[in-house]
Design an enzyme around this catalytic site. Structure first.
Site, PDB file in Angstrom:
ATOM      1  N   MET A  68       0.836  -1.206   0.000  1.00 34.17           N
ATOM      2  CA  MET A  68       0.000   0.000   0.000  1.00 34.17           C
ATOM      3  C   MET A  68       0.869   1.252   0.000  1.00 34.17           C
ATOM      4  O   MET A  68       0.387   2.359   0.275  1.00 34.17           O
ATOM      5  CB  MET A  68      -0.943   0.000   1.207  1.00 34.17           C
ATOM      6  CG  MET A  68      -1.908  -1.204   1.179  1.00 34.17           C
ATOM      7  SD  MET A  68      -3.443  -0.923   2.051  1.00 34.17           S
ATOM      8  CE  MET A  68      -2.853  -0.639   3.697  1.00 34.17           C
ATOM      9  N   HIS A  88       8.881   1.137   3.672  1.00 29.12           N
ATOM     10  CA  HIS A  88       9.933   1.102   4.681  1.00 29.12           C
ATOM     11  C   HIS A  88      10.776  -0.145   4.457  1.00 29.12           C
ATOM     12  O   HIS A  88      10.529  -0.898   3.503  1.00 29.12           O
ATOM     13  CB  HIS A  88       9.323   1.142   6.087  1.00 29.12           C
ATOM     14  CG  HIS A  88       8.232   0.128   6.296  1.00 29.12           C
ATOM     15  ND1 HIS A  88       8.469  -1.231   6.286  1.00 29.12           N
ATOM     16  CD2 HIS A  88       6.893   0.268   6.484  1.00 29.12           C
ATOM     17  CE1 HIS A  88       7.348  -1.875   6.491  1.00 29.12           C
ATOM     18  NE2 HIS A  88       6.360  -0.994   6.595  1.00 29.12           N
ATOM     19  N   GLU A  89      11.734  -0.380   5.356  1.00 37.08           N
ATOM     20  CA  GLU A  89      12.665  -1.498   5.174  1.00 37.08           C
ATOM     21  C   GLU A  89      11.966  -2.857   5.152  1.00 37.08           C
ATOM     22  O   GLU A  89      12.494  -3.811   4.593  1.00 37.08           O
ATOM     23  CB  GLU A  89      13.750  -1.482   6.255  1.00 37.08           C
ATOM     24  CG  GLU A  89      14.918  -0.580   5.943  1.00 37.08           C
ATOM     25  CD  GLU A  89      15.652  -0.944   4.644  1.00 37.08           C
ATOM     26  OE1 GLU A  89      15.874  -2.145   4.387  1.00 37.08           O
ATOM     27  OE2 GLU A  89      15.992  -0.022   3.901  1.00 37.08           O
ATOM     28  N   GLY A  90      10.806  -2.962   5.792  1.00 41.01           N
ATOM     29  CA  GLY A  90      10.053  -4.227   5.729  1.00 41.01           C
ATOM     30  C   GLY A  90       9.656  -4.528   4.294  1.00 41.01           C
ATOM     31  O   GLY A  90       9.895  -5.627   3.767  1.00 41.01           O
ATOM     32  N   HIS A  91       9.058  -3.538   3.618  1.00 44.40           N
ATOM     33  CA  HIS A  91       8.690  -3.703   2.206  1.00 44.40           C
ATOM     34  C   HIS A  91       9.941  -3.988   1.363  1.00 44.40           C
ATOM     35  O   HIS A  91       9.941  -4.851   0.494  1.00 44.40           O
ATOM     36  CB  HIS A  91       8.046  -2.427   1.655  1.00 44.40           C
ATOM     37  CG  HIS A  91       6.774  -2.009   2.332  1.00 44.40           C
ATOM     38  ND1 HIS A  91       6.700  -0.891   3.122  1.00 44.40           N
ATOM     39  CD2 HIS A  91       5.524  -2.529   2.308  1.00 44.40           C
ATOM     40  CE1 HIS A  91       5.456  -0.740   3.558  1.00 44.40           C
ATOM     41  NE2 HIS A  91       4.720  -1.713   3.090  1.00 44.40           N
ATOM     42  N   GLY A 151       4.757 -10.333   4.208  1.00 38.94           N
ATOM     43  CA  GLY A 151       5.462 -10.226   5.487  1.00 38.94           C
ATOM     44  C   GLY A 151       4.726 -10.963   6.600  1.00 38.94           C
ATOM     45  O   GLY A 151       3.502 -10.874   6.711  1.00 38.94           O
ATOM     46  N   ASP A 184       1.989  -9.331   9.078  1.00 41.40           N
ATOM     47  CA  ASP A 184       0.534  -9.465   8.949  1.00 41.40           C
ATOM     48  C   ASP A 184       0.185 -10.953   8.916  1.00 41.40           C
ATOM     49  O   ASP A 184      -0.213 -11.497   7.892  1.00 41.40           O
ATOM     50  CB  ASP A 184       0.058  -8.732   7.696  1.00 41.40           C
ATOM     51  CG  ASP A 184       0.337  -7.248   7.777  1.00 41.40           C
ATOM     52  OD1 ASP A 184      -0.448  -6.536   8.410  1.00 41.40           O
ATOM     53  OD2 ASP A 184       1.379  -6.799   7.241  1.00 41.40           O
ATOM     54  N   GLN A 197      -3.269 -12.184   7.756  1.00 43.62           N
ATOM     55  CA  GLN A 197      -3.384 -11.960   6.304  1.00 43.62           C
ATOM     56  C   GLN A 197      -2.667 -13.078   5.547  1.00 43.62           C
ATOM     57  O   GLN A 197      -3.185 -13.603   4.556  1.00 43.62           O
ATOM     58  CB  GLN A 197      -2.776 -10.605   5.956  1.00 43.62           C
ATOM     59  CG  GLN A 197      -2.523 -10.394   4.470  1.00 43.62           C
ATOM     60  CD  GLN A 197      -2.101  -8.968   4.173  1.00 43.62           C
ATOM     61  OE1 GLN A 197      -2.915  -8.063   4.224  1.00 43.62           O
ATOM     62  NE2 GLN A 197      -0.833  -8.755   3.878  1.00 43.62           N
ATOM     63  N   SER A 252       6.165  -0.223  10.196  1.00 43.08           N
ATOM     64  CA  SER A 252       4.817  -0.122   9.639  1.00 43.08           C
ATOM     65  C   SER A 252       4.638   1.278   9.075  1.00 43.08           C
ATOM     66  O   SER A 252       5.138   2.251   9.663  1.00 43.08           O
ATOM     67  CB  SER A 252       3.786  -0.364  10.747  1.00 43.08           C
ATOM     68  OG  SER A 252       2.502   0.050  10.319  1.00 43.08           O
TER      69      SER A 252
HETATM   70  P1  AMP Z   1       1.355  -2.958   3.454  1.00 42.53           P
HETATM   71  O1  AMP Z   1       1.930  -1.906   2.570  1.00 42.53           O
HETATM   72  O2  AMP Z   1       1.254  -2.559   4.883  1.00 42.53           O
HETATM   73  O3  AMP Z   1       0.064  -3.533   2.890  1.00 42.53           O
HETATM   74  O4  AMP Z   1       2.392  -4.156   3.458  1.00 42.53           O
HETATM   75  C1  AMP Z   1       2.811  -4.758   2.250  1.00 42.53           C
HETATM   76  C2  AMP Z   1       3.575  -6.013   2.568  1.00 42.53           C
HETATM   77  O5  AMP Z   1       4.710  -5.701   3.378  1.00 42.53           O
HETATM   78  C3  AMP Z   1       2.734  -7.024   3.372  1.00 42.53           C
HETATM   79  O6  AMP Z   1       3.020  -8.339   2.913  1.00 42.53           O
HETATM   80  C4  AMP Z   1       3.238  -6.816   4.766  1.00 42.53           C
HETATM   81  O7  AMP Z   1       3.087  -7.948   5.603  1.00 42.53           O
HETATM   82  C5  AMP Z   1       4.702  -6.518   4.527  1.00 42.53           C
HETATM   83  N1  AMP Z   1       5.267  -5.816   5.678  1.00 42.53           N
HETATM   84  C6  AMP Z   1       4.753  -4.754   6.329  1.00 42.53           C
HETATM   85  N2  AMP Z   1       5.521  -4.414   7.382  1.00 42.53           N
HETATM   86  C7  AMP Z   1       6.549  -5.294   7.409  1.00 42.53           C
HETATM   87  C8  AMP Z   1       7.680  -5.476   8.273  1.00 42.53           C
HETATM   88  N3  AMP Z   1       7.918  -4.683   9.321  1.00 42.53           N
HETATM   89  N4  AMP Z   1       8.520  -6.496   7.993  1.00 42.53           N
HETATM   90  C9  AMP Z   1       8.304  -7.314   6.935  1.00 42.53           C
HETATM   91  N5  AMP Z   1       7.261  -7.189   6.082  1.00 42.53           N
HETATM   92  C10 AMP Z   1       6.389  -6.190   6.316  1.00 42.53           C
END
Ligand code: AMP
Length: 300
Positions: free
Chosen positions: A29, A33-36, A147, A150, A153, A185
């Site tokens: 979405m 960040h570093e997670g993405h 990730g 979630d 999900q 997040s």
């Molecule tokens: P979002 O943009 O929040 O819908 O997240 C997109 C994808 O990134 C989803 O698969 C999330 O689970 C993953 N994601 C979000 N935050 C993190 C994180 N801190 N570490 C790893 N993956 C993440």
């Protein structure tokens, strides 16, 4: 890197990149960040073509949720994606995905849609399942990256991919954290300095729960849950939504303490509703995911 805004252009372009080999797909979405970025880097390492979508999906937000204020910064996202090696960025508008007359949803049912996130956010997983199905049909990936952050999900999408025979391999990556333990997040951007400091309460509670699991297993799942609840109750800026010890696949509550299990938590901290979890593996070990420093080290 190509940025594509319409379904027509994506489908038109697909033939050129689909022939290049394996397609890895990362749905997001935005406000990356570093997670993405960890998902995009892994997709880059494992595939010939990397497709990333940036779409704030309105159908997964409830009427009183944060759709209108969800953070956005496309130029910054594109710079991060370019650096991470993405090839195709799909950035549709809402009416491209949900045109006039749209009337078909993918609606998960069963235990996964009864508790925790499903209970707190009615309709959320219907919106997620619908958009992920549409994005899979558009990008036609061989592998899709999600990730562990979630966790529910992930379980819903796993179930959906199996139930609907969707030909995609799911790859689930560890939660990337800030150095103080807060799971990264996009919603962390809602936090002012005091709420940001208080937000470590989620990972602290998970740690307390996992330690109770380690040291007092005979006391059962309720003692683990209470260890989490206690930490959140001590933080005046946080309001607990749920703390739970559940089966990692069905999300049903555990009657007896055993591994594998999932500790899951959701709390409101100031203006943000935050979620986090820690998987307790079948060998009894657990970790709170990888830190940012570790994620960066692993890439090298
Ligand atoms: P979002 O943009 O929040 O819908 O997240 C997109 C994808 O990134 C989803 O698969 C999330 O689970 C993953 N994601 C979000 N935050 C993190 C994180 N801190 N570490 C790893 N993956 C993440």
């Amino acid at each position: 890197m190509r940025v594509i805004g319409t379904i027509g252009d994506l489908v038109g372009d697909r033939d050129t990149w689909a022939g290049r080999g394996r397609v890895g797909f990362v749905p997001t979405m935005g406000y990356l960040h570093e997670g993405h970025v960890s998902l995009v880097r892994r997709a880059r390492a494992e595939n010939d073509v990397v497709v990333v979508s940036i779409f704030v999906n309105p159908t997964q937000f409830g009427p009183r949720e944060d759709l209108s204020r969800y953070p956005r910064d496309l130029p910054r996202d594109l710079a991060l994606l370019e650096a991470a090696g993405a090839d195709i960025i799909f950035t549709p508008q809402a009416d491209e995905i949900y045109p006039q007359g749209f009337a078909t949803y993918v609606d998960p049912v069963g235990p996964l849609t009864l508790r925790l996130e499903a209970a707190s956010r009615p309709g959320h997983f219907r919106g997620v399942a619908t958009v992920v199905t549409k994005l899979f049909n558009l990008a036609r990936p061989d592998r899709a990256y999600f990730g562990q952050k979630d966790a529910q999900q992930v379980a819903v999408i796993r179930r959906m991919v199996a139930d609907l025979n969707i030909p995609v391999e799911l790859r689930i990556l560890s939660t990337v954290r800030e150095p103080d333990g807060l799971a990264m997040s996009s919603r962390n951007s809602y936090l002012g300095p005091e709420d940001r400091a208080a937000a470590t309460v989620l990972s602290r509670a998970l740690r307390a729960g996992a330690e109770a699991f380690d040291t007092r297993p005979a006391e059962g799942p309720e003692a683990v849950r209470q260890a989490m609840v206690r930490i959140v109750t001590e933080e005046p800026r946080a309001a607990l939504d749920y703390a739970d010890v559940c089966d990692p696949d069905t999300f049903e509550p555990l009657a007896e303490l055993r591994a594998p299990a999932l500790l899951a938590i959701a709390a409101r901290v100031g203006p943000a509703r935050l979620i986090d979890n820690v998987p307790l593996r079948s060998d009894g070990t657990w970790d709170l995911g990888i830190s940012l420093a570790e994620a960066t080290r692993r890439e090298k």
